[in-house]
Design a protein around this motif. Structure first.
Motif, PDB file in Angstrom:
ATOM      1  N   ALA A   1       0.847  -1.192   0.000  1.00 17.05           N
ATOM      2  CA  ALA A   1       0.000   0.000   0.000  1.00 17.05           C
ATOM      3  C   ALA A   1       0.884   1.243   0.000  1.00 17.05           C
ATOM      4  O   ALA A   1       2.051   1.205   0.403  1.00 17.05           O
ATOM      5  CB  ALA A   1      -0.903   0.009   1.227  1.00 17.05           C
ATOM      6  N   GLU A   2       0.334   2.350  -0.484  1.00 12.56           N
ATOM      7  CA  GLU A   2       1.129   3.576  -0.569  1.00 12.56           C
ATOM      8  C   GLU A   2       1.387   4.167   0.813  1.00 12.56           C
ATOM      9  O   GLU A   2       2.407   4.803   1.042  1.00 12.56           O
ATOM     10  CB  GLU A   2       0.390   4.605  -1.437  1.00 12.56           C
ATOM     11  N   GLU A   3       0.455   3.976   1.743  1.00  7.94           N
ATOM     12  CA  GLU A   3       0.630   4.563   3.072  1.00  7.94           C
ATOM     13  C   GLU A   3       1.720   3.824   3.838  1.00  7.94           C
ATOM     14  O   GLU A   3       1.798   2.600   3.825  1.00  7.94           O
ATOM     15  CB  GLU A   3      -0.679   4.489   3.874  1.00  7.94           C
ATOM     16  N   LYS A   4       2.555   4.624   4.513  1.00  7.36           N
ATOM     17  CA  LYS A   4       3.607   4.050   5.339  1.00  7.36           C
ATOM     18  C   LYS A   4       3.702   4.832   6.642  1.00  7.36           C
ATOM     19  O   LYS A   4       3.471   6.033   6.671  1.00  7.36           O
ATOM     20  CB  LYS A   4       4.960   4.086   4.615  1.00  7.36           C
ATOM     21  N   TRP A   5       4.065   4.117   7.702  1.00  6.90           N
ATOM     22  CA  TRP A   5       4.242   4.744   9.005  1.00  6.90           C
ATOM     23  C   TRP A   5       5.624   4.372   9.512  1.00  6.90           C
ATOM     24  O   TRP A   5       5.930   3.181   9.694  1.00  6.90           O
ATOM     25  CB  TRP A   5       3.176   4.263   9.999  1.00  6.90           C
ATOM     26  N   ASP A   6       6.457   5.380   9.697  1.00  6.03           N
ATOM     27  CA  ASP A   6       7.835   5.159  10.169  1.00  6.03           C
ATOM     28  C   ASP A   6       8.578   4.173   9.276  1.00  6.03           C
ATOM     29  O   ASP A   6       9.380   3.350   9.726  1.00  6.03           O
ATOM     30  CB  ASP A   6       7.844   4.639  11.608  1.00  6.03           C
ATOM     31  N   GLY A   7       8.275   4.246   7.962  1.00  6.42           N
ATOM     32  CA  GLY A   7       8.959   3.379   7.028  1.00  6.42           C
ATOM     33  C   GLY A   7       8.419   1.964   6.954  1.00  6.42           C
ATOM     34  O   GLY A   7       8.978   1.108   6.268  1.00  6.42           O
ATOM     35  N   ILE A   8       7.328   1.702   7.666  1.00  7.89           N
ATOM     36  CA  ILE A   8       6.737   0.369   7.672  1.00  7.89           C
ATOM     37  C   ILE A   8       5.480   0.395   6.815  1.00  7.89           C
ATOM     38  O   ILE A   8       4.569   1.190   7.045  1.00  7.89           O
ATOM     39  CB  ILE A   8       6.384  -0.071   9.105  1.00  7.89           C
ATOM     40  N   GLY A   9       5.410  -0.442   5.805  1.00  6.99           N
ATOM     41  CA  GLY A   9       4.256  -0.491   4.924  1.00  6.99           C
ATOM     42  C   GLY A   9       3.430  -1.747   5.134  1.00  6.99           C
ATOM     43  O   GLY A   9       3.864  -2.697   5.794  1.00  6.99           O
ATOM     44  N   GLU A  10       2.243  -1.757   4.572  1.00  6.52           N
ATOM     45  CA  GLU A  10       1.351  -2.906   4.664  1.00  6.52           C
ATOM     46  C   GLU A  10       1.049  -3.437   3.265  1.00  6.52           C
ATOM     47  O   GLU A  10       0.929  -2.669   2.314  1.00  6.52           O
ATOM     48  CB  GLU A  10       0.036  -2.523   5.357  1.00  6.52           C
ATOM     49  N   TYR A  11       0.905  -4.752   3.165  1.00  6.89           N
ATOM     50  CA  TYR A  11       0.549  -5.366   1.897  1.00  6.89           C
ATOM     51  C   TYR A  11      -0.972  -5.350   1.712  1.00  6.89           C
ATOM     52  O   TYR A  11      -1.734  -5.458   2.663  1.00  6.89           O
ATOM     53  CB  TYR A  11       1.045  -6.810   1.847  1.00  6.89           C
TER      54      TYR A  11
END
Length: 296
Positions: free
Chosen positions: A69-79
C-alpha cells in the motif's frame, strides 16, 4: 509440520479429556442443550488448536508478498492482501450459528426460569402496590415497624436509640451535638430533594449556636432564641421547612425520610449509605410514619 500436527492432536485430546473430567456429569443428561454444549466445546477446541498451528507454521516458514500500500508509518508499509479465507468463513459461520442458536437451538422466547421468576415478581409487586395503595396510618406504622426492624435496626437498634454511638438515636428528631455539627459544617448531601443545601456557619457565635441547638434538639419547646431567625429563613419559624429549599427539622415527615433513604446522610458520627432501590414508595412512607410514632 508433522510433529506440530501430532502435538496439536494430542493437545486436543488432552483438552477434551479435561473438559469431560470437569463437567462430564452435565453432558451425560438427556438434555439436548448439554449435547450442543459438548459439540460446541469440541468444535472450539479443534478450531482454535489447528488455526493456532497454521499461523505458527506460517510465521516460521512464510515470507511476506503482494502489492504494498502507498501509506507508510515510520517506514513500515502494509501489503494489500485479502483476509484469510478460513478466517472469513469462520467469521460468517459464527454469525450464522448465532442466529440459529437464538432462534432454533435455544430460542430466546423459550421458557426460562429467570424469566418466570421476573414475571412472578412483577406480578407480586403490582398486587402489593394495589393492596397498599391507600393504607391507613395504623397500617403504615405496622408496616414501617417491620421495615425498620429489617433495614434499619442493624445500625440504629431495635429500639431506634442507636448502637454504641454508631448510628443516631431516631426517637428524637435531633440531639444537640447533631445540630451543632450541621450549623458549623453545613449539610449538602440531600441533593435530590434539597438541591441548594445548607452552607456552613450560618451562625458564628458559640452562644447563638448553642442556643439554637438546644431549642431545636428540645423539640422547639420553650422560648425561641432570637438567633433562630437565621434558620427560619429556610426552615420556617415552626421548623417544618420548605419544599426543595430546606427539610423539616421538627419531625420525620415523608419528604425528609425519603430524601435520606435516596441520598444517604452524613452526620457528626458517620455516614449512612443510600438505600435507593431497596424500598418502594409505600414502604418509605410507612417507615416515616413509624419514626414519627416512636418519637411521640
Amino acid at each position: 509440520m508433522k510433529s506440530m500436527v501430532v502435538g496439536g492432536i494430542i493437545l486436543i485430546i488432552a483438552l477434551l479429556a479435561g473438559t469431560w473430567f470437569a463437567a462430564g456429569d452435565a453432558f451425560s443428561s438427556d438434555d439436548y442443550i448439554s449435547s450442543l454444549t459438548l459439540l460446541g466445546a469440541v468444535a472450539i477446541i479443534t478450531i482454535v488448536v489447528f488455526v493456532a498451528l497454521k499461523y505458527v507454521n506460517q510465521m516460521k516458514n512464510d515470507t511476506a508478498s503482494g502489492e504494498l500500500a502507498e501509506e507508510k508509518w515510520d517506514g513500515i508499509g502494509e501489503y494489500k492482501n485479502p483476509i484469510p479465507t478460513g478466517w472469513g468463513l469462520a467469521f460468517i459461520g459464527t454469525i450464522i450459528w448465532m442466529f440459529w442458536y437464538f432462534t432454533v437451538g435455544y430460542p430466546i422466547n423459550g421458557f426460562s426460569q429467570i424469566g418466570q421468576w421476573n414475571e412472578e415478581t412483577l406480578e407480586y409487586n403490582a398486587k402489593f402496590e394495589k393492596k397498599w395503595e391507600n393504607p391507613s396510618e395504623e397500617t403504615l406504622q405496622a408496616m414501617g415497624q417491620s421495615t425498620f426492624l429489617v433495614q434499619c435496626a442493624p445500625c440504629h437498634g431495635v429500639d431506634a436509640e442507636g448502637i454504641n454511638g454508631k448510628a443516631h438515636n431516631l426517637t428524637k428528631r435531633f440531639e444537640k451535638d447533631q445540630v451543632v455539627h450541621v450549623i458549623k459544617n453545613g449539610a449538602n448531601n440531600l441533593k435530590t430533594a434539597y438541591p441548594g443545601g445548607m452552607p456552613p456557619m450560618m451562625l458564628t457565635e458559640e452562644a447563638d449556636i448553642n442556643a439554637v441547638a438546644e431549642y431545636v434538639a428540645g423539640g422547639f419547646q420553650g422560648e425561641q432564641p432570637a438567633s433562630y431567625a437565621v434558620c427560619a429563613g429556610c426552615h420556617g419559624m415552626d421548623g417544618k421547612g420548605m419544599a426543595y429549599v430546606a427539610p423539616n427539622i421538627r419531625e420525620y415527615d415523608d419528604a425528609i425520610v425519603m430524601a435520606v433513604l435516596k441520598d444517604g446522610k452524613k452526620g457528626n458520627i458517620g455516614a449512612m449509605p443510600s438505600f435507593e432501590g431497596r424500598l418502594n414508595e409505600t414502604q418509605e412512607k410507612a417507615l416515616a410514619s413509624y419514626l414519627r410514632s416512636i418519637g411521640e
